[in-house]
Design an enzyme around this catalytic site. Structure first.
Site, mmCIF file in Angstrom:
data_model
loop_
_atom_site.group_PDB
_atom_site.id
_atom_site.type_symbol
_atom_site.label_atom_id
_atom_site.label_comp_id
_atom_site.label_asym_id
_atom_site.label_seq_id
_atom_site.Cartn_x
_atom_site.Cartn_y
_atom_site.Cartn_z
ATOM 1 N N GLU A 233 30.453 -137.076 104.970
ATOM 2 C CA GLU A 233 30.427 -135.642 105.161
ATOM 3 C C GLU A 233 29.025 -135.302 105.640
ATOM 4 O O GLU A 233 28.040 -135.613 104.972
ATOM 5 C CB GLU A 233 30.743 -134.952 103.834
ATOM 6 C CG GLU A 233 31.239 -133.539 103.996
ATOM 7 C CD GLU A 233 31.592 -132.937 102.648
ATOM 8 O OE1 GLU A 233 32.395 -133.533 101.912
ATOM 9 O OE2 GLU A 233 31.036 -131.880 102.341
ATOM 10 N N GLU B 279 25.282 -122.955 98.488
ATOM 11 C CA GLU B 279 24.566 -124.168 98.099
ATOM 12 C C GLU B 279 23.553 -123.872 96.992
ATOM 13 O O GLU B 279 22.895 -122.846 96.993
ATOM 14 C CB GLU B 279 23.807 -124.762 99.288
ATOM 15 C CG GLU B 279 24.590 -124.866 100.580
ATOM 16 C CD GLU B 279 25.839 -125.756 100.516
ATOM 17 O OE1 GLU B 279 26.005 -126.509 99.541
ATOM 18 O OE2 GLU B 279 26.653 -125.665 101.455
#
Lengths: 407, 266
Positions: free
Chosen positions: B49, B60
């Site tokens: 990924e 995040e």
């Protein structure tokens, strides 16, 4: 510019069911938050239609906020400029000193009806943070305010106010440590605390329904202005002018006039050090459409789609985006958007203090800087309403520093 | 069959979950990033990924926020990340690469152009954090035309009715976000993961990857017993922040995670 976007016949019909103002708006949030914003939309629609909610809100707006705010004929500023008579819509006289509390009162009543027990907010200048901390104190809810570390530094009085009101101010050091980073951090909090937390957004931006909801709560500005002008002058104003960062005071003032084609609507963006530099906050005139913070709208961004840091002397305008409805009004040309530099805003700040005995917020000073030209364009027989969105007590340190004075 | 389908079919035959290693494209710079990328399959990554750096990564936690900042400071553009993948593809035509990022840089490039260039670079899938299915039709059209899977996130707040809608145009696999929160902060509760994976699998019929909150080999092994794939990201990019020899240390850490996933069902 999207020249294909047609002007709708009825601006009240927007946003559509998907939260769109033309191509702008929408709900661009992480999947974790999608069920939450859909639920908020449902609850807001139901609550809005409930007469007991409106009655409750009106009661607090009257007795706690101090509405209606006066419409004041700024006689000396009018004489100074020549041209249309200039009126101030005195939002700076609201409790907490700005228009922000109109929206906070509406949203906290909604949050309580939804059974939420914890409030989070982002703030730039601190005005929205103070207004949020105020309503949280009033209703006994814990409050966390995210504020860029740079803004914490330049708006110390407001940080102290929030603390006095019992709110926890969390400085945000990521990115440029200003309003956009505070909003990122508030979103991160919300995604982490999905069950009990209500995110009280301060401007008419973010995922649907926030742009519409904040506009609705701020529309009290335009509705009152309309009634007050009709009572005082027997006709609508020829123009309404307001500063735009995210654009909540402006959209609240503009919205009740959108279907009145005779009323010119002028938004003033912060052009900072000037549009020839990269230090400005003019998302419409200096940006292009993109997606940030849950909505599609005009953004300051580089060629690769990275968001740029905005700059304005006024912390409340220091944001690289703008509410999606403004993007739409800009494209269809229903509203005009002009700019004002830091320096022009400082001059207007002083001018307003000296001529009218009113120390305006630096945000509002951006509108004051452009009102003279507008008044002359409209002409002596006309009227212009300027939204004095906030008072300038919070800015005296910034202004003193800019003027090279120590206080 | 796509590279993702082939990989999941192969691992099903082996009776084990996939180890998905997340790294940020261009972090801390182009050379080291490429070296890490090239080393990951050998270290045990079944799927890579690859993060697309963004200035405002709302979902995040600090590790990946900082990774994005490092990549952007190094001058990484969206096309540079596609370039890394293209170079990687020259030597490895089997390991699937899934990009993960935010909508604005992709929108800025244009969906059709992005999808065409990503397809040409050998990208297999795309995860866009801030593009729920309601806003995703035109992007999905562009990706479909280039054989790239749009991989949707499903979260603890996604109920069964919504799960079906989210899965509607998802392909490759479904990514189950195992904690309500940002990446790399809370730790997933293994006991909650099993029923959640079962619920997602039932609704979609697709392989289910679990991420957001898997940090250690032990936790990766626990998740690998119940899920079809385990994603670890923040724990790997954190190494880049601190290590003097990030290539060696990231790959060593990836190996420990990969070994744990491989041994999980034995």
């Amino acid at each position: 510019m999207n020249a294909q976007t047609p002007a709708p016949n009825d601006y009240d019909a927007l946003p559509d069911a998907n939260g769109r103002f033309g191509d702008y708006g929408g709900r661009y949030v992480a999947e974790t938050l999608m069920p939450l914003v859909l639920d908020l939309e449902q609850q807001y629609e139901a609550t809005k239609a409930d007469p007991s909610f409106q009655a409750e809100l009106d009661g607090y707006l009257t007795h706690y906020v101090g509405r209606p705010s006066p419409l004041y004929f700024a006689e000396r500023l009018t004489q100074h400029h020549g041209g249309a008579r200039i009126f101030f819509k005195r939002e700076e006289l609201n409790h907490t000193g700005a228009h922000k509390i109109n929206n906070c009162m509406g949203q906290i009543l909604l949050a309580m009806r939804m059974g939420k027990t914890r409030i989070i907010a982002e703030t730039g200048a601190g005005q929205h943070g103070v207004a949020t901390a105020t309503v949280c104190a009033r209703f006994g809810l814990p409050c966390v305010v995210y504020m860029g570390a740079v803004d914490v530094e330049r708006q110390k009085p407001n940080v102290f106010r929030m603390n006095l009101l019992g709110a926890e101010v969390r400085p945000v050091t990521s990115g440029a440590a200003t309003l956009k980073d505070a909003m990122n951090e508030a979103l991160r909090d919300w995604v982490t605390n999905v069950s009990d937390t209500y995110y009280l957004i301060g401007t008419a931006a973010g995922p649907h329904p926030y742009p519409a909801m904040v506009r609705d709560f701020q529309s009290v500005i335009g509705k009152e202005t309309r009634e007050q002008m009709l009572a005082a002058e027997g006709k609508l104003p020829d123009a309404v002018i307001a500063c735009v960062g995210g654009g909540s005071n402006a959209i609240g003032a503009f919205h009740p006039f959108l279907n009145d084609a005779s009323v010119r609507l002028v938004g003033v963006e912060a052009t900072g050090h000037g549009m020839m530099t990269d230090k400005h906050a003019a998302s419409l005139t200096g940006g292009r459409p993109g997606v940030l913070h849950g909505n599609k709208t005009y953004l300051l961004q580089d060629a690769d789609g990275q968001i740029l840091d905005a700059h304005s002397i006024s912390a409340g305008l220091d944001y690289p985006g703008i509410g999606p409805e403004h993007s739409f009004l800009y494209d269809v040309k229903r509203a005009e958007y002009v700019g004002c530099t830091d320096e022009e805003a400082l001059d207007a700040f002083k001018l307003c203090a000296e001529l009218e005995g009113i120390i305006p917020a630096l945000e509002s000073a951006h509108a004051i800087a452009r009102v003279g030209e507008l008044a002359r364009e409209v002409g002596e027989d006309g009227t212009v309403v300027l939204i004095l969105s906030g008072r300038g007590d919070k800015d005296i340190f910034t202004v003193a520093k800019a003027l090279g004075r120590t206080i | 069959m796509s590279r993702l389908e082939t990989r999941f079919a192969k691992l099903k035959g082996e009776g084990r979950a996939a180890f998905v290693a997340y790294v940020m494209g261009g972090d801390p710079g182009p050379e080291i990033s490429l070296e890490i990328l090239r080393g990951l399959p050998g270290a045990g990554a079944d799927i890579i990924e690859l993060g697309l750096p963004f200035s405002d990564p709302m979902a995040e936690g600090p590790p990946i926020q900082k990774a994005a900042q490092r990549a952007l400071l190094a001058g990484t553009k969206l096309r540079d990340v596609l370039g890394l993948a293209a170079v990687f593809r020259k030597d490895d035509n089997e390991t699937p690469i899934v990009l993960m990022g935010y909508l604005n840089p992709i929108l800025s490039m244009g969906f059709e152009l992005f999808a065409a260039e990503a397809g040409a670079a050998g990208i297999d899938g795309l995860i866009v954090v801030d593009c729920p299915y309601e806003e995703g039709d035109s992007l999905t059209d562009a990706l479909d035309a280039n054989g790239i899977s749009l991989i949707r996130l499903v979260t603890p707040t996604t109920d069964d009715a919504r799960l079906k809608l989210v899965a509607h145009r998802t392909s490759g696999f479904v990514y189950y976000v195992s904690v309500a929160g940002v990446t790399g902060v809370k730790e997933a509760n293994a006991a909650d993961v099993a029923p959640a994976v079962e619920r997602v699998r039932k609704a979609t019929g697709l392989p289910v990857a679990v991420g957001f909150g898997v940090k250690t080999p032990q936790r990766a092994a626990e998740v690998a017993r119940v899920a079809d794939a385990v994603v670890v990201g923040s724990a790997l990019v954190d190494i880049i922040a601190e290590s003097k020899d990030p290539v060696r240390e990231v790959l060593a850490s990836a190996k420990a995670l990969g070994d744990a996933v491989r041994a999980a069902r034995k």
